[in-house]
Scaffold this active site. Structure first.
Site, PDB file in Angstrom:
ATOM      1  N   LYS A  21       0.835  -1.211   0.000  1.00 43.13           N
ATOM      2  CA  LYS A  21       0.000   0.000   0.000  1.00 43.13           C
ATOM      3  C   LYS A  21       0.865   1.255   0.000  1.00 43.13           C
ATOM      4  O   LYS A  21       0.623   2.181  -0.767  1.00 43.13           O
ATOM      5  CB  LYS A  21      -0.928   0.025   1.240  1.00 43.13           C
ATOM      6  CG  LYS A  21      -1.868  -1.160   1.342  1.00 43.13           C
ATOM      7  CD  LYS A  21      -2.821  -1.030   2.531  1.00 43.13           C
ATOM      8  CE  LYS A  21      -2.158  -1.082   3.897  1.00 43.13           C
ATOM      9  NZ  LYS A  21      -1.594  -2.408   4.256  1.00 43.13           N
ATOM     10  N   ARG A  73      -9.260   0.784   9.139  1.00 37.85           N
ATOM     11  CA  ARG A  73      -8.890  -0.604   9.426  1.00 37.85           C
ATOM     12  C   ARG A  73      -9.978  -1.326  10.218  1.00 37.85           C
ATOM     13  O   ARG A  73      -9.799  -2.502  10.536  1.00 37.85           O
ATOM     14  CB  ARG A  73      -7.603  -0.617  10.243  1.00 37.85           C
ATOM     15  CG  ARG A  73      -6.319  -0.911   9.452  1.00 37.85           C
ATOM     16  CD  ARG A  73      -5.186  -0.795  10.429  1.00 37.85           C
ATOM     17  NE  ARG A  73      -3.976  -1.450  10.104  1.00 37.85           N
ATOM     18  CZ  ARG A  73      -2.901  -0.888   9.544  1.00 37.85           C
ATOM     19  NH1 ARG A  73      -2.962   0.354   9.136  1.00 37.85           N
ATOM     20  NH2 ARG A  73      -1.798  -1.560   9.389  1.00 37.85           N
ATOM     21  N   ARG A 116      11.781  -6.748   3.768  1.00 37.91           N
ATOM     22  CA  ARG A 116      11.816  -5.318   4.085  1.00 37.91           C
ATOM     23  C   ARG A 116      12.717  -5.076   5.294  1.00 37.91           C
ATOM     24  O   ARG A 116      13.532  -4.156   5.297  1.00 37.91           O
ATOM     25  CB  ARG A 116      10.392  -4.817   4.372  1.00 37.91           C
ATOM     26  CG  ARG A 116      10.318  -3.382   4.840  1.00 37.91           C
ATOM     27  CD  ARG A 116       8.927  -2.807   4.674  1.00 37.91           C
ATOM     28  NE  ARG A 116       8.003  -3.203   5.723  1.00 37.91           N
ATOM     29  CZ  ARG A 116       6.694  -2.967   5.708  1.00 37.91           C
ATOM     30  NH1 ARG A 116       6.142  -2.351   4.682  1.00 37.91           N
ATOM     31  NH2 ARG A 116       5.919  -3.331   6.693  1.00 37.91           N
ATOM     32  N   ARG A 152      11.627  -1.384  11.250  1.00 42.92           N
ATOM     33  CA  ARG A 152      10.385  -1.198  12.014  1.00 42.92           C
ATOM     34  C   ARG A 152      10.289  -2.234  13.120  1.00 42.92           C
ATOM     35  O   ARG A 152      10.496  -3.413  12.890  1.00 42.92           O
ATOM     36  CB  ARG A 152       9.177  -1.339  11.073  1.00 42.92           C
ATOM     37  CG  ARG A 152       8.882  -0.095  10.286  1.00 42.92           C
ATOM     38  CD  ARG A 152       7.744  -0.309   9.326  1.00 42.92           C
ATOM     39  NE  ARG A 152       6.530  -0.835   9.951  1.00 42.92           N
ATOM     40  CZ  ARG A 152       5.336  -0.811   9.365  1.00 42.92           C
ATOM     41  NH1 ARG A 152       5.207  -0.301   8.158  1.00 42.92           N
ATOM     42  NH2 ARG A 152       4.277  -1.297   9.970  1.00 42.92           N
ATOM     43  N   ARG A 212      -0.378  -8.954  13.434  1.00 42.08           N
ATOM     44  CA  ARG A 212      -0.895  -7.987  12.445  1.00 42.08           C
ATOM     45  C   ARG A 212      -1.815  -8.671  11.438  1.00 42.08           C
ATOM     46  O   ARG A 212      -2.838  -8.106  11.032  1.00 42.08           O
ATOM     47  CB  ARG A 212       0.274  -7.283  11.727  1.00 42.08           C
ATOM     48  CG  ARG A 212       0.954  -6.245  12.618  1.00 42.08           C
ATOM     49  CD  ARG A 212       2.369  -5.935  12.180  1.00 42.08           C
ATOM     50  NE  ARG A 212       2.456  -5.192  10.943  1.00 42.08           N
ATOM     51  CZ  ARG A 212       3.584  -5.070  10.230  1.00 42.08           C
ATOM     52  NH1 ARG A 212       4.702  -5.642  10.636  1.00 42.08           N
ATOM     53  NH2 ARG A 212       3.580  -4.367   9.122  1.00 42.08           N
TER      54      ARG A 212
HETATM   55  P1  AMP Z   1       1.107   0.424   9.057  1.00 45.68           P
HETATM   56  O1  AMP Z   1       2.293   1.287   8.844  1.00 45.68           O
HETATM   57  O2  AMP Z   1      -0.090   0.867   8.287  1.00 45.68           O
HETATM   58  O3  AMP Z   1       1.414  -1.034   8.852  1.00 45.68           O
HETATM   59  O4  AMP Z   1       0.694   0.588  10.600  1.00 45.68           O
HETATM   60  C1  AMP Z   1       1.573   0.224  11.627  1.00 45.68           C
HETATM   61  C2  AMP Z   1       0.813   0.061  12.943  1.00 45.68           C
HETATM   62  O5  AMP Z   1       0.188   1.296  13.308  1.00 45.68           O
HETATM   63  C3  AMP Z   1      -0.322  -0.946  12.909  1.00 45.68           C
HETATM   64  O6  AMP Z   1       0.115  -2.277  13.131  1.00 45.68           O
HETATM   65  C4  AMP Z   1      -1.182  -0.440  14.071  1.00 45.68           C
HETATM   66  O7  AMP Z   1      -0.604  -0.751  15.316  1.00 45.68           O
HETATM   67  C5  AMP Z   1      -1.091   1.066  13.886  1.00 45.68           C
HETATM   68  N1  AMP Z   1      -2.111   1.566  12.945  1.00 45.68           N
HETATM   69  C6  AMP Z   1      -1.899   2.152  11.735  1.00 45.68           C
HETATM   70  N2  AMP Z   1      -3.049   2.526  11.161  1.00 45.68           N
HETATM   71  C7  AMP Z   1      -4.036   2.155  12.019  1.00 45.68           C
HETATM   72  C8  AMP Z   1      -5.459   2.238  11.985  1.00 45.68           C
HETATM   73  N3  AMP Z   1      -6.110   2.780  10.946  1.00 45.68           N
HETATM   74  N4  AMP Z   1      -6.136   1.754  13.058  1.00 45.68           N
HETATM   75  C9  AMP Z   1      -5.513   1.217  14.112  1.00 45.68           C
HETATM   76  N5  AMP Z   1      -4.176   1.083  14.200  1.00 45.68           N
HETATM   77  C10 AMP Z   1      -3.429   1.551  13.168  1.00 45.68           C
END
Ligand code: AMP
Length: 192
Positions: A13, A87, A126, A138, A149
């Site tokens: 994404k 989400r 990654r 990360r 996740r």
């Molecule tokens: P991402 O970079 O999108 O993979 O997000 C990393 C982490 O941030 C996720 O595993 C969640 O802990 C938190 N996170 C990001 N976006 C959301 C969301 N829309 N709702 C809840 N938690 C989020």
């Protein structure tokens, strides 16, 4: 044009969002990036979400909806790309209301089709590539957090596929090809 990029962790994404930013002057709204930034800024909210993020769990709807709401105020140039948001069904409802309040529409929900095995490989890669390049890895790019996740995705996020399908907004794009092939699939939806 405002769009959502929907897909499990590691679907690509963020990579595709950046291509749309460069090519179409769109604005990427990544709640993951916003939350990572909040963590480094040492705010109370940042501290609160750090452990949740590292474990691979979702932070509360309230927090991410608040972050998105702030960003909808400004100019939206070529439109917003919602990346990693919504989400949950609660977030999806909230986004609909926020857009309506700002006189905006949601034009497409692009669901990136991948398989779980590819996701694990991509995320492990990654992490390894970042480590080899001396970049920060990360904290949630490890196998244990990744499992959480993925479960969070299937339990809480995958129902959005049905939700947006029912609204007639869902568009599937193959997400497993090369980056430019995936980008072409997305472009076909946006230009179609
Ligand atoms: P991402 O970079 O999108 O993979 O997000 C990393 C982490 O941030 C996720 O595993 C969640 O802990 C938190 N996170 C990001 N976006 C959301 C969301 N829309 N709702 C809840 N938690 C989020």
């Amino acid at each position: 044009m405002n769009i959502i990029l929907l897909g499990p962790p590691g679907a690509g994404k963020g990579t595709q969002a950046k291509i749309l930013v460069d090519g179409r002057n769109m604005i990427q709204l990544s709640t993951g990036d916003m939350l990572r930034e909040a963590r480094t800024s040492g705010t109370e909210m940042g501290d609160k979400v750090a452990a949740i993020m590292d474990a691979g769990e979702l932070v509360t709807d309230e927090i991410v909806i608040g972050l998105i709401e702030e960003k909808l105020e400004g100019d939206n140039a070529g439109g917003f790309i919602f990346d990693g948001f919504p989400r949950t069904l609660g977030q999806a409802d909230a986004l609909g209301e926020l857009l309506e309040r700002h006189g905006q529409t949601l034009d497409h929900v692009i669901a990136m089709e991948v398989n779980d095995e590819a996701l694990v490989h991509r995320i492990v890669n990654r992490a390894e590539e970042a480590a080899a390049a001396g970049e920060p890895v990360r904290a949630d790019d490890n196998e244990e957090s990744l499992k959480v996740r993925l479960v969070e995705y299937y339990k809480k996020t995958s129902p959005l596929i049905g939700y947006y399908h029912a609204k007639g907004q869902l568009r599937w794009v193959p997400g497993l090809g090369e980056i430019d092939e995936v980008a072409a699939g997305i472009a076909a939806v946006l230009d179609g």
